[in-house]
Design an enzyme around this catalytic site. Structure first.
Site, PDB file in Angstrom:
ATOM      1  N   ARG A  55      31.786  29.967  50.929  1.00 34.21           N
ATOM      2  CA  ARG A  55      32.694  30.974  50.370  1.00 34.21           C
ATOM      3  C   ARG A  55      34.049  30.344  50.062  1.00 34.21           C
ATOM      4  O   ARG A  55      34.682  30.652  49.069  1.00 34.21           O
ATOM      5  CB  ARG A  55      32.868  32.156  51.344  1.00 34.21           C
ATOM      6  CG  ARG A  55      34.037  33.074  50.955  1.00 34.21           C
ATOM      7  CD  ARG A  55      34.001  34.469  51.583  1.00 34.21           C
ATOM      8  NE  ARG A  55      33.505  34.518  52.934  1.00 34.21           N
ATOM      9  CZ  ARG A  55      34.173  34.122  54.029  1.00 34.21           C
ATOM     10  NH1 ARG A  55      35.403  33.641  53.920  1.00 34.21           N
ATOM     11  NH2 ARG A  55      33.621  34.202  55.219  1.00 34.21           N
TER      12      ARG A  55
ATOM     13  N   TYR B  93      41.398  47.876  29.816  1.00 29.01           N
ATOM     14  CA  TYR B  93      39.952  47.925  30.044  1.00 29.01           C
ATOM     15  C   TYR B  93      39.616  49.085  30.994  1.00 29.01           C
ATOM     16  O   TYR B  93      40.275  49.258  32.023  1.00 29.01           O
ATOM     17  CB  TYR B  93      39.491  46.584  30.633  1.00 29.01           C
ATOM     18  CG  TYR B  93      38.032  46.546  30.990  1.00 29.01           C
ATOM     19  CD1 TYR B  93      37.050  46.503  29.998  1.00 29.01           C
ATOM     20  CD2 TYR B  93      37.617  46.563  32.318  1.00 29.01           C
ATOM     21  CE1 TYR B  93      35.709  46.476  30.325  1.00 29.01           C
ATOM     22  CE2 TYR B  93      36.275  46.530  32.653  1.00 29.01           C
ATOM     23  CZ  TYR B  93      35.324  46.487  31.656  1.00 29.01           C
ATOM     24  OH  TYR B  93      33.999  46.473  31.969  1.00 29.01           O
TER      25      TYR B  93
ATOM     26  N   ASP C 296      45.441  39.768  30.866  1.00 32.13           N
ATOM     27  CA  ASP C 296      43.986  39.712  30.761  1.00 32.13           C
ATOM     28  C   ASP C 296      43.673  39.129  29.380  1.00 32.13           C
ATOM     29  O   ASP C 296      43.871  39.784  28.355  1.00 32.13           O
ATOM     30  CB  ASP C 296      43.409  41.125  30.923  1.00 32.13           C
ATOM     31  CG  ASP C 296      41.884  41.147  30.867  1.00 32.13           C
ATOM     32  OD1 ASP C 296      41.288  40.215  30.281  1.00 32.13           O
ATOM     33  OD2 ASP C 296      41.280  42.104  31.390  1.00 32.13           O
TER      34      ASP C 296
ATOM     35  N   LYS D   3      32.366  37.488  29.201  1.00 27.57           N
ATOM     36  CA  LYS D   3      32.479  37.697  27.754  1.00 27.57           C
ATOM     37  C   LYS D   3      32.441  36.352  27.021  1.00 27.57           C
ATOM     38  O   LYS D   3      31.481  35.641  27.147  1.00 27.57           O
ATOM     39  CB  LYS D   3      33.730  38.514  27.447  1.00 27.57           C
ATOM     40  CG  LYS D   3      33.908  39.731  28.384  1.00 27.57           C
ATOM     41  CD  LYS D   3      32.811  40.776  28.235  1.00 27.57           C
ATOM     42  CE  LYS D   3      32.784  41.801  29.369  1.00 27.57           C
ATOM     43  NZ  LYS D   3      34.040  42.460  29.667  1.00 27.57           N
TER      44      LYS D   3
END
Ligand SMILES: *Cc1c(COP(=O)(O)O)cnc(C)c1O
Length: 377
Positions: free
Chosen positions: A46, A98, A170, A195
């Protein structure tokens, strides 16, 4: 190094044991210490993973930043940024943000005592007017989804610096190939790597890049503490996809520009939203800060019935959420991606029931134009 070279080489060195040219998938949760207290700098999956580290370095270089951090989704990246703040802090956010970000802020983070004000960040005066004594972050999406409004990155960064407020952009819609917010003085850039960066509609991921050392330490701490890290295999796939990012973005750009120009001349299309068109209200700002206008176009077809007929008639464009993949997609934001935003607020920003968003892929332009023409008929 220039962009395409960095995309292929940054963060990626032949593997030490075998010389493997491609960064391997280090599918391990833990690492052995040769002696107690002697590690090779790797302790737990992690916290650190070599496949992820390669991707993080590559993304940092592509955004002209110093430190990159990867996450299991774009929303996990947004959530990590918002965890830099605490109860009582105020955040100014683009009003056409978004849908998932809006939902996270309004339905979850508000419960933890964070306060949000949504403004049209393409108007710098509105940002300045929204500043309160406890404002700690200006969070901007440019271009916005799906209205494709453009905020002036230089102006936003200046407002942040003058008022001692952190700024975050963003950059998902542009990818680092077309826009680098850090170059304009923005503090943090984030992406949904789902994306354009991955670009093949087969991975969910996110990233954060910054050049600020103190911020990087805090983000590293949050990444490890919250734990929304990506799997090594997903990092491998994204790293692989990035190698063709420049080729893909060039074609996305060219195809979208051709389609937007053609749509302008069709009487059935009431409005075309695309930052590359001179008719776009922020075209000048777009030209200043973007190296291309991207692959997303929105059009207003007047009402829901027209929008539905158009979507149902397309053959190459698939009806689907998401964007930025090699395949062309069409989406009806009011009933799909932006369904969680109240109708009154949607209409305030021009997101009417006749709105359609096209994510233009990299297929042959002749086929895409024919598909759109037929559907409009
Ligand atoms: C998709 C998207 C997100 C969320 O990313 P996920 O990978 O779906 O979690 C955030 N911002 C923008 C602009 C997006 O398009």
């Amino acid at each position: 190094m220039k962009f395409a070279t960095k995309a292929i080489h940054a963060g990626q060195h032949p593997e030490e044991v075998t010389g493997a040219v491609t960064t391997p998938i280090f599918q391990t949760s833990t690492y052995s210490n040769s002696k107690l207290g002697e590690s090779k700098g790797f302790d737990y999956g992690r916290t650190i993973n070599p496949t992820r580290s390669a991707l993080e370095s590559c993304l940092a270089e592509l955004e002209n930043g110093k430190h990159g951090f990867c996450f299991s989704s774009g929303m996990a990246a947004v959530h990590t940024v918002i965890n830099l703040f605490r109860k009582g802090d105020h955040i100014i956010c683009s009003d056409n943000v978004y849908g998932g970000t809006y939902r996270l802020y309004e339905q979850i983070m508000r419960n933890y005592g964070l306060d949000f004000t949504y403004v049209d960040t393409s108007d710098s005066e509105l940002i300045e007017k929204a500043i309160k004594p406890n404002t700690k972050l200006i969070y901007v999406e440019t271009p916005t989804n799906p209205m494709l409004g453009i905020s002036d990155l230089e102006a936003v960064s200046k407002i942040g610096k003058v008022n001692n407020i952190m700024t975050c952009v963003d950059n998902t819609f542009m990818s680092p190939y077309l826009q680098n917010p850090l170059d304009f003085g923005i503090d943090i850039v984030l992406h949904s790597t789902t994306k354009y960066i991955n670009g093949h509609c087969d991975v969910i991921g996110g990233c954060i890049v910054t050049s600020d050392e103190a911020l990087a330490d805090r983000i590293k701490f949050l990444q490890n503490s919250i734990g929304s890290v990506p799997a090594p295999f997903d990092c491998f796939l994204i790293l692989r996809s990035i190698k063709t990012l420049s080729l893909r973005m060039k074609t996305h750009n060219d195809n979208a520009f051709a389609i937007a120009s053609r749509l302008l001349t069709n009487k059935k299309v009431i409005k075309v939203f695309y930052p590359g068109l001179e008719s776009h209200p922020q075209h000048k700002v777009a030209k200043k800060q973007m190296r291309g206008y991207g692959g997303i176009i929105s059009i207003d077809l007047g009402n829901y019935e027209n929008a539905k007929k158009f979507c149902d008639s397309l053959k190459i464009f698939q009806i689907a959420e998401s964007l930025g993949g090699v395949e062309s997609l069409v989406c009806h934001p009011p009933s799909m991606t932006h369904g969680s935003i109240p109708k009154a607020m949607r209409e305030e920003i021009g997101l009417t029931d006749g709105l359609i968003r096209l994510s233009v892929g990299i297929e042959d332009i002749e086929d895409l134009l024919e598909d759109i023409n037929n559907a409009l008929k």
